[in-house]
Design an enzyme around this catalytic site. Sequence first.
Site, short mmCIF file in Angstrom:
data_model
loop_
_atom_site.label_atom_id
_atom_site.label_comp_id
_atom_site.label_asym_id
_atom_site.label_seq_id
_atom_site.Cartn_x
_atom_site.Cartn_y
_atom_site.Cartn_z
N MET A 121 103.78 15.23 -71.75
CA MET A 121 104.04 15.47 -73.13
C MET A 121 104.66 14.46 -73.91
O MET A 121 104.83 14.50 -75.14
CB MET A 121 104.80 16.94 -73.07
CG MET A 121 104.07 18.33 -72.78
SD MET A 121 102.56 18.33 -73.57
CE MET A 121 102.90 18.43 -75.28
N ARG B 109 106.80 0.70 -70.76
CA ARG B 109 107.08 -0.56 -71.63
C ARG B 109 108.77 -0.75 -71.98
O ARG B 109 108.79 -1.68 -72.68
CB ARG B 109 106.36 -0.28 -73.29
CG ARG B 109 104.96 -0.41 -73.08
CD ARG B 109 104.34 -0.17 -74.41
NE ARG B 109 102.79 -0.73 -74.57
CZ ARG B 109 101.77 0.36 -74.47
NH1 ARG B 109 102.06 1.58 -74.47
NH2 ARG B 109 100.54 -0.32 -74.64
N GLU C 56 109.07 7.37 -62.80
CA GLU C 56 109.54 8.93 -62.39
C GLU C 56 108.45 9.59 -63.30
O GLU C 56 108.26 10.95 -62.88
CB GLU C 56 110.82 9.16 -62.62
CG GLU C 56 111.50 8.87 -61.30
CD GLU C 56 113.19 8.68 -61.61
OE1 GLU C 56 113.65 9.86 -61.96
OE2 GLU C 56 113.61 7.63 -61.33
N SER D 53 109.47 5.05 -69.85
CA SER D 53 108.05 4.35 -70.21
C SER D 53 107.80 2.91 -69.39
O SER D 53 108.79 2.14 -69.30
CB SER D 53 108.15 4.08 -71.83
OG SER D 53 107.07 3.19 -72.20
N HIS E 126 105.32 9.22 -64.42
CA HIS E 126 104.05 9.30 -63.56
C HIS E 126 104.34 10.20 -62.26
O HIS E 126 103.37 11.08 -61.88
CB HIS E 126 103.73 7.84 -62.92
CG HIS E 126 103.41 7.01 -64.24
ND1 HIS E 126 104.13 5.77 -64.37
CD2 HIS E 126 102.41 7.04 -65.15
CE1 HIS E 126 103.87 5.29 -65.37
NE2 HIS E 126 102.61 5.97 -65.84
N GLN F 79 98.36 12.53 -77.50
CA GLN F 79 97.25 12.29 -76.65
C GLN F 79 96.93 13.46 -75.97
O GLN F 79 95.79 13.97 -75.83
CB GLN F 79 97.85 11.15 -75.49
CG GLN F 79 96.70 11.13 -74.27
CD GLN F 79 97.15 9.70 -73.77
OE1 GLN F 79 96.74 8.70 -73.68
NE2 GLN F 79 97.86 9.87 -72.58
P1 AMP Z 1 100.39 5.93 -69.03
O1 AMP Z 1 100.33 5.16 -67.58
O2 AMP Z 1 101.38 5.36 -69.76
O3 AMP Z 1 98.98 6.01 -69.36
O4 AMP Z 1 100.81 7.28 -68.61
C1 AMP Z 1 100.08 8.24 -67.74
C2 AMP Z 1 100.53 9.65 -67.69
O5 AMP Z 1 101.83 9.57 -67.45
C3 AMP Z 1 100.06 10.23 -69.05
O6 AMP Z 1 99.93 11.50 -69.18
C4 AMP Z 1 101.69 9.94 -69.84
O7 AMP Z 1 102.04 10.95 -70.95
C5 AMP Z 1 102.31 10.23 -68.51
N1 AMP Z 1 103.90 9.79 -68.76
C6 AMP Z 1 104.32 8.63 -69.21
N2 AMP Z 1 105.61 8.60 -69.58
C7 AMP Z 1 106.04 9.74 -69.06
C8 AMP Z 1 107.28 10.43 -68.93
N3 AMP Z 1 108.32 9.70 -69.40
N4 AMP Z 1 107.46 11.60 -68.55
C9 AMP Z 1 106.41 12.53 -68.26
N5 AMP Z 1 105.26 11.90 -68.33
C10 AMP Z 1 104.98 10.58 -68.81
#
Ligand code: AMP
Length: 280
Positions: free
Chosen positions: A138, A177, A25, A175, A27, A143
């Site tokens: 955020m 992960r 959610e 996340s 993303h 990042q």
């Molecule tokens: P990633 O696929 O982990 O590289 O994340 C892609 C984008 O989604 C990045 O801008 C992250 O900061 C954002 N993102 C990841 N987890 C969350 C979250 N729980 N809430 C909001 N944005 C997120």
Amino acid sequence: MMQKERRRITGKQIAFVPTMGYFHEGHLSLMNKAKEENELVIASIFVNPLQFGPDEDFDTYPRNEKRDILLAEKNGVDILFIPPVDEMYPTELSTIMKVGDRANVLCGRSRPGHFDGVVTVLSKLFNLIQPHRVYVGMKDAQQVAVIDGLIKDYNFPIELIGLPTIREDSGLAKSSRNVYLTDQELTEAVCIQKALNIGRELVVNGVKSSSEIMKQVEQIILKDTSGIIDYIELLSYPRLLPVTEINQEVILAAAVNFNKARLIDNIIFDSHGNLVKRIS
Ligand code: AMP
């Protein structure tokens, strides 16, 4: 391909959502907000080898492209760009990007080269996609600070939008992960956000000393988890410089190593302890 596709689109306000896929959610919230505020949304899925260290999880990073394509379609994405690694890096790079101070704190300290990889791939994606705005979470506040520096330093004509962290009902930041965590760890991980919020409440109640706040946050996390603390830091935001007294916008962040996953979380607040949820 992407460049050709992009050249066909003219006169539209374009938002870009860079990701590594395995959507949750967090993303989807970026995609939906991007769609709400722009005419066209381009998202990317690219697990960027350059931003993973030799002992990190590049090979095992969770992936599910089929599901991601469906989710992107349902959540306002007009174009989903999934380049293969050899298309992004056909030859060894002859120009190397290196992030300065903003990479030497928080996650950057334990992940040397990580943010160099992030700014390299983003510079390439920005040039390929040429968005007007980029939407990021955020949750990865360092990042966001690094991208803020990249855009300003290299005059990318792009507006940076940082959106609030999406959480589980328990408060745990979503996340990709989190799938690595055991049930016991999932329960324990919740205390990271709780501890950070208690830190913020101290500021609301007039505590100004950053060392005092970090000490209290550390005690809570130590008491409530079996994870090993990587860092607890309180820094100015987005410059990420050390602060002794809270008299400006700051980030309070923690990273905790569990058995198979390293979890990060943060909150950003002003000198009165008021939360800053969106950066734009
Ligand atoms: P990633 O696929 O982990 O590289 O994340 C892609 C984008 O989604 C990045 O801008 C992250 O900061 C954002 N993102 C990841 N987890 C969350 C979250 N729980 N809430 C909001 N944005 C997120």
